[in-house]
Design a protein around this motif. Structure first.
Motif, mmCIF file in Angstrom:
data_model
loop_
_atom_site.group_PDB
_atom_site.id
_atom_site.type_symbol
_atom_site.label_atom_id
_atom_site.label_comp_id
_atom_site.label_asym_id
_atom_site.label_seq_id
_atom_site.Cartn_x
_atom_site.Cartn_y
_atom_site.Cartn_z
ATOM 1 N N LEU A 20 -10.290 16.491 -2.486
ATOM 2 C CA LEU A 20 -11.077 16.992 -3.613
ATOM 3 C C LEU A 20 -10.476 16.616 -4.960
ATOM 4 O O LEU A 20 -11.168 16.670 -5.980
ATOM 5 C CB LEU A 20 -11.217 18.511 -3.514
ATOM 6 C CG LEU A 20 -12.247 19.022 -2.498
ATOM 7 C CD1 LEU A 20 -12.203 20.542 -2.416
ATOM 8 C CD2 LEU A 20 -13.637 18.552 -2.886
ATOM 9 N N SER B 226 -17.606 19.905 0.327
ATOM 10 C CA SER B 226 -17.095 20.586 1.521
ATOM 11 C C SER B 226 -16.481 19.624 2.526
ATOM 12 O O SER B 226 -15.666 20.038 3.358
ATOM 13 C CB SER B 226 -18.228 21.370 2.206
ATOM 14 O OG SER B 226 -18.772 22.343 1.341
ATOM 15 N N THR B 227 -16.852 18.362 2.470
ATOM 16 C CA THR B 227 -16.430 17.407 3.493
ATOM 17 C C THR B 227 -15.545 16.287 2.960
ATOM 18 O O THR B 227 -15.069 15.454 3.738
ATOM 19 C CB THR B 227 -17.662 16.780 4.178
ATOM 20 O OG1 THR B 227 -18.481 16.126 3.189
ATOM 21 C CG2 THR B 227 -18.494 17.845 4.892
ATOM 22 N N ASP C 97 -12.429 14.153 1.849
ATOM 23 C CA ASP C 97 -11.064 14.157 2.374
ATOM 24 C C ASP C 97 -10.057 14.646 1.332
ATOM 25 O O ASP C 97 -9.030 15.215 1.687
ATOM 26 C CB ASP C 97 -10.672 12.743 2.826
ATOM 27 C CG ASP C 97 -11.487 12.270 4.022
ATOM 28 O OD1 ASP C 97 -11.932 13.127 4.811
ATOM 29 O OD2 ASP C 97 -11.690 11.045 4.154
ATOM 30 N N ASN D 251 -13.331 23.737 2.011
ATOM 31 C CA ASN D 251 -12.983 22.371 2.391
ATOM 32 C C ASN D 251 -11.671 22.412 3.167
ATOM 33 O O ASN D 251 -10.647 22.893 2.647
ATOM 34 C CB ASN D 251 -12.844 21.501 1.139
ATOM 35 C CG ASN D 251 -12.459 20.067 1.459
ATOM 36 O OD1 ASN D 251 -11.349 19.801 1.902
ATOM 37 N ND2 ASN D 251 -13.371 19.145 1.210
ATOM 38 N N ASP D 252 -11.726 21.922 4.406
ATOM 39 C CA ASP D 252 -10.535 21.897 5.273
ATOM 40 C C ASP D 252 -9.884 23.273 5.374
ATOM 41 O O ASP D 252 -8.658 23.414 5.330
ATOM 42 C CB ASP D 252 -9.537 20.873 4.738
ATOM 43 C CG ASP D 252 -8.447 20.522 5.750
ATOM 44 O OD1 ASP D 252 -8.717 20.639 6.972
ATOM 45 O OD2 ASP D 252 -7.340 20.130 5.330
#
Length: 394
Positions: free
Chosen positions: A321, A316-317, A319, A41-42
């Protein structure tokens, strides 16, 4: 709040009357656990584990299972499928606890209206992908019209519980859509499940001249109806059945192999999709399932796999977690190609629902298995090519 290891939890009917439905999700979790070990993620990698709890096919136990997954396992997302009482119990508990939930294998009208929902006031935490009662009506009426004239009467063998109430609801999907196609629906009223006799219903259908029956009965109830119908001189040419008869019939209550039972098909090894996780195809997944379990593939198998795909995509997406609301918002904007087909929560019939298309199938005496599901109509998903013609009982 720092982000530690991530967890996807699943409430699964390992035991109880829904255990056959829960088996595919249990299999999928065990299959994916060794490989779905992290998300990115990011640009940051986060460890991920999959955890399951048994609902025992009981709503009260299902609620406790959600609490355990959230409070003990620290699950960021909860997954579940099936059960007219168990699935709403899981979703409602997630709504109360403020944890994202993704569910499937349940008509969306039952998911929304069965929980007292209102499309104008969306659920905050719970999301679903499936089909609608109107989609079932589209598939069934197409098969009815292959069997009999456009205006032929159709006998409705519906219970007096949630499935039956929704099927006969004047606005929620099946009844208005089927009536619009010109068929006269003959509904003697709901029966109590499990049934002890269908004689009054059979007499009603005989008097109305019905050659087609539509139902959402359990396989035992349908076997009882079919046996008693033959005894009383009613021989339906076609039975369209949703709910339990989307799975291979294993009832000991009677032989349905020659009943001409047609059903809805939401997933099969013939579907032309691939998993967003690893490229697995429906054909390969069904083969692996049969090799590992010795059991025949079931339709929920592909949807169970897609549940994990959606959860991984959301993690995964998202903004943030560390914020479960951010994960829920990621689900709400999800558009993802999965092994169950394209899922799009940005264009569903309600903000919490993504649709999957249905095709028509019919159970036939099999080769590898005692009965096998043939694809007989595919108007709404022409990429799935039929491999048999619709057959009628004699």
């Amino acid at each position: 709040m720092a982000v530690g290891d991530l967890c996807i939890g699943a409430v699964i009917p390992h035991t109880g009357r829904l255990s056959r439905l829960g088996d595919p999700l249990s299999f999928v979790l065990n299959l994916l656990a060794p490989t779905v070990t992290h998300v990115v993620n990011d640009g940051r990698r986060h460890n991920l584990r999959l955890a399951g709890r048994d609902s025992r096919s009981d709503p009260a136990v299902a609620r406790r299972a959600v609490h355990e997954l959230v409070e003990q396992e620290r699950a960021q997302v909860v997954l579940t499928l099936g059960g007219t009482q168990v699935l709403p119990a899981v979703a409602d508990t997630c709504e109360e606890l403020g944890v994202p939930c993704v569910s499937t294998t349940f008509p969306w009208q039952a998911y929304v209206y069965g929980r007292g929902g209102d499309p104008s006031r969306p659920f905050a935490w719970t999301y679903h992908f499936a089909w609608g009662l109107d989609d079932i009506a589209d598939v069934f009426t197409e098969m009815w019209q292959l069997c009999a004239p456009h205006s032929a009467p159709v006998g409705c063998l519906w219970n007096n519980q949630l499935p039956g109430r929704l099927l006969r609801h004047p606005h929620h999907g099946f009844l208005p859509q089927a009536a619009e196609r010109g068929h006269r629906l003959v509904d003697p009223g709901g029966y109590r499940e499990p049934a002890t006799t269908f004689t009054p219903y059979i007499d009603h259908f005989r008097q109305a001249g019905t050659e087609i029956i539509t139902t959402a009965a359990t396989e035992d109830d349908l076997a009882l109806f079919h046996r008693q119908a033959i005894e009383h001189g009613l021989r339906p040419r076609l039975i369209t059945s949703s709910r339990w008869l989307t799975y291979p019939c294993t009832t000991a209550a009677g032989d349905l192999s020659g009943a001409g039972i047609a059903t809805l098909v939401y997933w099969s090894p013939r579907h032309p999709f691939r998993s967003s996780l690893d490229g697995t195809t429906p054909a390969l997944l069904a083969e692996v399932y049969e090799q590992h379990t010795g059991n025949q593939w079931l339709q929920p198998l592909g949807l169970a796999y897609a549940l994990v795909e959606v959860a991984v995509h959301a993690l995964s997406t998202a903004d943030d977690l560390a914020d479960r609301r951010s994960v829920a918002q990621a689900i709400s904007r999800t558009r993802l190609d999965t092994i169950a087909g394209p899922l799009d929560w940005t264009s569903g019939p309600t903000p919490n629902v993504a649709l999957i298309p249905l095709v028509g199938g019919q159970w036939r005496p099999g080769g590898r298995h005692p009965v096998e599901l043939a694809i007989v109509t595919s108007t709404r998903l022409p990429e799935v090519r039929p491999n048999a013609d619709l057959a009628f009982a004699r």
